[in-house]
Design a protein around this motif. Structure first.
Motif, PDB file in Angstrom:
ATOM      1  N   ALA A 218       0.827  -1.212   0.000  1.00 48.72           N
ATOM      2  CA  ALA A 218       0.000   0.000   0.000  1.00 48.72           C
ATOM      3  C   ALA A 218       0.861   1.262   0.000  1.00 48.72           C
ATOM      4  O   ALA A 218       2.006   1.263   0.479  1.00 48.72           O
ATOM      5  N   ASP A 219       0.295   2.324  -0.541  1.00 48.96           N
ATOM      6  CA  ASP A 219       0.920   3.640  -0.498  1.00 48.96           C
ATOM      7  C   ASP A 219       0.420   4.337   0.753  1.00 48.96           C
ATOM      8  O   ASP A 219      -0.732   4.786   0.811  1.00 48.96           O
ATOM      9  N   LEU A 220       1.253   4.450   1.773  1.00 50.44           N
ATOM     10  CA  LEU A 220       0.819   4.997   3.048  1.00 50.44           C
ATOM     11  C   LEU A 220       0.533   6.493   2.976  1.00 50.44           C
ATOM     12  O   LEU A 220      -0.048   7.062   3.908  1.00 50.44           O
ATOM     13  N   SER A 221       0.906   7.142   1.875  1.00 53.33           N
ATOM     14  CA  SER A 221       0.632   8.575   1.744  1.00 53.33           C
ATOM     15  C   SER A 221      -0.852   8.871   1.666  1.00 53.33           C
ATOM     16  O   SER A 221      -1.293   9.991   1.918  1.00 53.33           O
ATOM     17  N   VAL A 222      -1.658   7.858   1.295  1.00 61.49           N
ATOM     18  CA  VAL A 222      -3.114   8.077   1.203  1.00 61.49           C
ATOM     19  C   VAL A 222      -3.724   8.312   2.571  1.00 61.49           C
ATOM     20  O   VAL A 222      -4.874   8.758   2.675  1.00 61.49           O
ATOM     21  N   VAL A 223      -2.978   8.028   3.635  1.00 62.05           N
ATOM     22  CA  VAL A 223      -3.497   8.252   4.976  1.00 62.05           C
ATOM     23  C   VAL A 223      -3.739   9.729   5.235  1.00 62.05           C
ATOM     24  O   VAL A 223      -4.679  10.124   5.921  1.00 62.05           O
ATOM     25  N   PHE A 224      -2.884  10.581   4.669  1.00 63.26           N
ATOM     26  CA  PHE A 224      -2.959  12.005   4.944  1.00 63.26           C
ATOM     27  C   PHE A 224      -3.851  12.698   3.920  1.00 63.26           C
ATOM     28  O   PHE A 224      -3.386  13.223   2.913  1.00 63.26           O
ATOM     29  N   SER A 225      -5.150  12.712   4.170  1.00 63.10           N
ATOM     30  CA  SER A 225      -6.099  13.318   3.244  1.00 63.10           C
ATOM     31  C   SER A 225      -7.340  13.740   4.000  1.00 63.10           C
ATOM     32  O   SER A 225      -7.648  13.209   5.071  1.00 63.10           O
ATOM     33  N   SER A 226      -8.048  14.714   3.426  1.00 64.89           N
ATOM     34  CA  SER A 226      -9.290  15.165   4.055  1.00 64.89           C
ATOM     35  C   SER A 226     -10.335  14.062   4.046  1.00 64.89           C
ATOM     36  O   SER A 226     -11.175  13.976   4.951  1.00 64.89           O
TER      37      SER A 226
ATOM     38  N   LEU B  48     -17.168  14.118  -2.510  1.00 62.93           N
ATOM     39  CA  LEU B  48     -18.280  13.923  -1.581  1.00 62.93           C
ATOM     40  C   LEU B  48     -18.897  12.549  -1.771  1.00 62.93           C
ATOM     41  O   LEU B  48     -19.192  11.845  -0.797  1.00 62.93           O
ATOM     42  N   LEU B  49     -19.082  12.153  -3.023  1.00 66.58           N
ATOM     43  CA  LEU B  49     -19.642  10.836  -3.313  1.00 66.58           C
ATOM     44  C   LEU B  49     -18.758   9.735  -2.745  1.00 66.58           C
ATOM     45  O   LEU B  49     -19.261   8.762  -2.155  1.00 66.58           O
ATOM     46  N   ASP B  50     -17.448   9.875  -2.883  1.00 67.76           N
ATOM     47  CA  ASP B  50     -16.507   8.857  -2.402  1.00 67.76           C
ATOM     48  C   ASP B  50     -16.676   8.596  -0.914  1.00 67.76           C
ATOM     49  O   ASP B  50     -16.817   7.447  -0.480  1.00 67.76           O
ATOM     50  N   VAL B  51     -16.661   9.667  -0.111  1.00 67.40           N
ATOM     51  CA  VAL B  51     -16.667   9.475   1.335  1.00 67.40           C
ATOM     52  C   VAL B  51     -18.028   8.981   1.832  1.00 67.40           C
ATOM     53  O   VAL B  51     -18.099   8.196   2.788  1.00 67.40           O
TER      54      VAL B  51
ATOM     55  N   SER C 271      -8.680   2.290  -5.855  1.00 69.25           N
ATOM     56  CA  SER C 271      -7.767   2.854  -4.861  1.00 69.25           C
ATOM     57  C   SER C 271      -8.470   3.793  -3.880  1.00 69.25           C
ATOM     58  O   SER C 271      -7.930   4.113  -2.827  1.00 69.25           O
ATOM     59  N   LEU C 272      -9.681   4.243  -4.225  1.00 70.23           N
ATOM     60  CA  LEU C 272     -10.383   5.183  -3.362  1.00 70.23           C
ATOM     61  C   LEU C 272     -10.805   4.562  -2.034  1.00 70.23           C
ATOM     62  O   LEU C 272     -11.091   5.277  -1.073  1.00 70.23           O
ATOM     63  N   VAL C 273     -10.849   3.234  -1.993  1.00 72.52           N
ATOM     64  CA  VAL C 273     -11.219   2.571  -0.749  1.00 72.52           C
ATOM     65  C   VAL C 273      -9.992   2.329   0.129  1.00 72.52           C
ATOM     66  O   VAL C 273     -10.123   1.961   1.295  1.00 72.52           O
ATOM     67  N   ALA C 274      -8.808   2.571  -0.405  1.00 78.71           N
ATOM     68  CA  ALA C 274      -7.570   2.310   0.339  1.00 78.71           C
ATOM     69  C   ALA C 274      -7.456   3.103   1.644  1.00 78.71           C
ATOM     70  O   ALA C 274      -7.060   2.529   2.666  1.00 78.71           O
ATOM     71  N   PRO C 275      -7.786   4.412   1.669  1.00 82.70           N
ATOM     72  CA  PRO C 275      -7.675   5.135   2.949  1.00 82.70           C
ATOM     73  C   PRO C 275      -8.542   4.534   4.042  1.00 82.70           C
ATOM     74  O   PRO C 275      -8.117   4.447   5.198  1.00 82.70           O
ATOM     75  N   VAL C 276      -9.751   4.114   3.690  1.00 77.28           N
ATOM     76  CA  VAL C 276     -10.637   3.497   4.682  1.00 77.28           C
ATOM     77  C   VAL C 276     -10.044   2.180   5.161  1.00 77.28           C
ATOM     78  O   VAL C 276     -10.023   1.887   6.364  1.00 77.28           O
ATOM     79  N   LEU C 277      -9.562   1.374   4.226  1.00 74.67           N
ATOM     80  CA  LEU C 277      -8.975   0.087   4.564  1.00 74.67           C
ATOM     81  C   LEU C 277      -7.784   0.260   5.490  1.00 74.67           C
ATOM     82  O   LEU C 277      -7.667  -0.420   6.519  1.00 74.67           O
ATOM     83  N   LEU C 278      -6.898   1.196   5.155  1.00 72.41           N
ATOM     84  CA  LEU C 278      -5.710   1.431   5.967  1.00 72.41           C
ATOM     85  C   LEU C 278      -6.077   1.952   7.349  1.00 72.41           C
ATOM     86  O   LEU C 278      -5.510   1.520   8.361  1.00 72.41           O
TER      87      LEU C 278
END
Length: 306
Positions: free
Chosen positions: A55-63, A254-257, A121-128
């Motif tokens: 995983a790309d851990l950079s996705v953790v830092f996002s709104s 907005l749709l993603d979250v 990949s949009l589900v990756a932040p939630v998964l992480l």
């Protein structure tokens, strides 16, 4: 729309196979318990390691992740508050809080992200977030609540490091953070073992439905209905309010979250409940009902925000 239906159809078929296996008794009296132990001690840690190691851990830092974290905390917090007021117990309240806020971001979230959101990949932040943050904390609470104050303090503080789910997650994060490339002869068998996790969890869940009463009845009625209401309506509503009112998200963001927050409770929560022998009926019924209710909720969300 197709992604919602496809994701749920896959899950329903595998759970149905588990139900048939349970009815026919093909795996014997302890089949569900064996599958649960296989998933918890072997397959799930392997799956979490391989997922997080790549995983790309950079996705953790996002709104978007902040919205997910805050909406998760809101839904879980409501259940914890009610559980404390009703004296439901630490273990039972922990499982209920997870069922109220821990979304099925893996085997259901990925196909829905592909077909509804257009990007897996949009589900990756939630998964992480769930694997790194929520799971170790929740399992540590379950570990400590089951053992009470037995054992020395230093041993209780090391509880997360003795849990196979937490160990697999932390090992994967370490590999990704250090940029280590695991050789194929090592990673391939781990990946193969990890691929058993989702089927084992779903089959065990299907077997557990044999002989069970209608969901939402009996002693667990209150906790089940509360957790399902929070998961199906409360969490996506909180995500929408936070995304629009606090972070100013619009359009696809907005749709993603909101879509990811509207996903039902994850099937592996039943594995945790079974492993710690606490609130198994609550987990089973909450997962089943939230999965059924999430279909119309996701359809409405996709129609209004898509």
């Amino acid at each position: 729309m197709q992604g919602v239906l496809t994701g749920f159809a896959v899950i329903a078929v595998v759970i149905g196979v588990g139900y048939v296996i349970g009815r026919q008794g093909h795996l014997g009296e302890h089949g569900r318990e064996v599958l649960t132990k296989l998933a918890f001690h072997v397959a799930s840690p392997a799956l979490l390691f391989t997922t997080l190691a790549r995983a790309d851990l950079s996705v953790v830092f996002s709104s978007r992740l902040l919205v997910t974290a805050m909406s998760t905390a809101a839904a879980a917090g409501v259940f914890v508050a009610v559980g404390a007021a009703r004296d439901w117990g630490v273990g039972r309240t922990t499982i209920g809080a997870l069922c109220s806020s821990y979304v099925n971001s893996g085997n259901l979230g990925i196909p829905i992200a592909v077909y509804v959101l257009g990007d897996a990949s949009l589900v990756a932040p939630v998964l992480l977030f769930q694997l790194i943050g929520v799971t170790p904390v929740a399992l540590t609470i379950l570990d400590l609540s089951g053992k009470g104050e037995k054992g020395p303090l230093w041993l209780r503080l090391l509880t997360p490091l003795r849990n196979p789910i937490a160990v697999g997650s932390l090992a994967g994060v370490a590999v990704s953070a250090l940029g280590v490339k695991v050789p194929a002869p090592v990673m391939d068998p781990i990946t193969l073992i990890g691929n058993m996790s989702v089927p084992a969890v779903l089959l065990a869940f299907g077997i557990s439905l044999c002989g069970s009463t209608m969901p939402g009845r009996g002693a667990e009625r209150g906790p089940v209905l509360l957790s399902v209401a929070l998961k199906a309506v409360g969490q996506p509503a909180a995500a929408w309010a936070l995304a629009t009112g606090v972070f100013g998200l619009r359009g696809h963001q907005l749709l993603d979250v909101v879509v990811t927050s509207a996903l039902p409770a994850a099937q592996n929560l039943y594995t945790y409940a079974s492993r710690y022998r606490v609130a198994e009926g609550l987990a089973r019924d909450s997962i089943l009902l939230s999965t059924v209710l999430s279909v119309p909720v996701l359809v409405v969300v996709a129609a209004l925000l898509g």
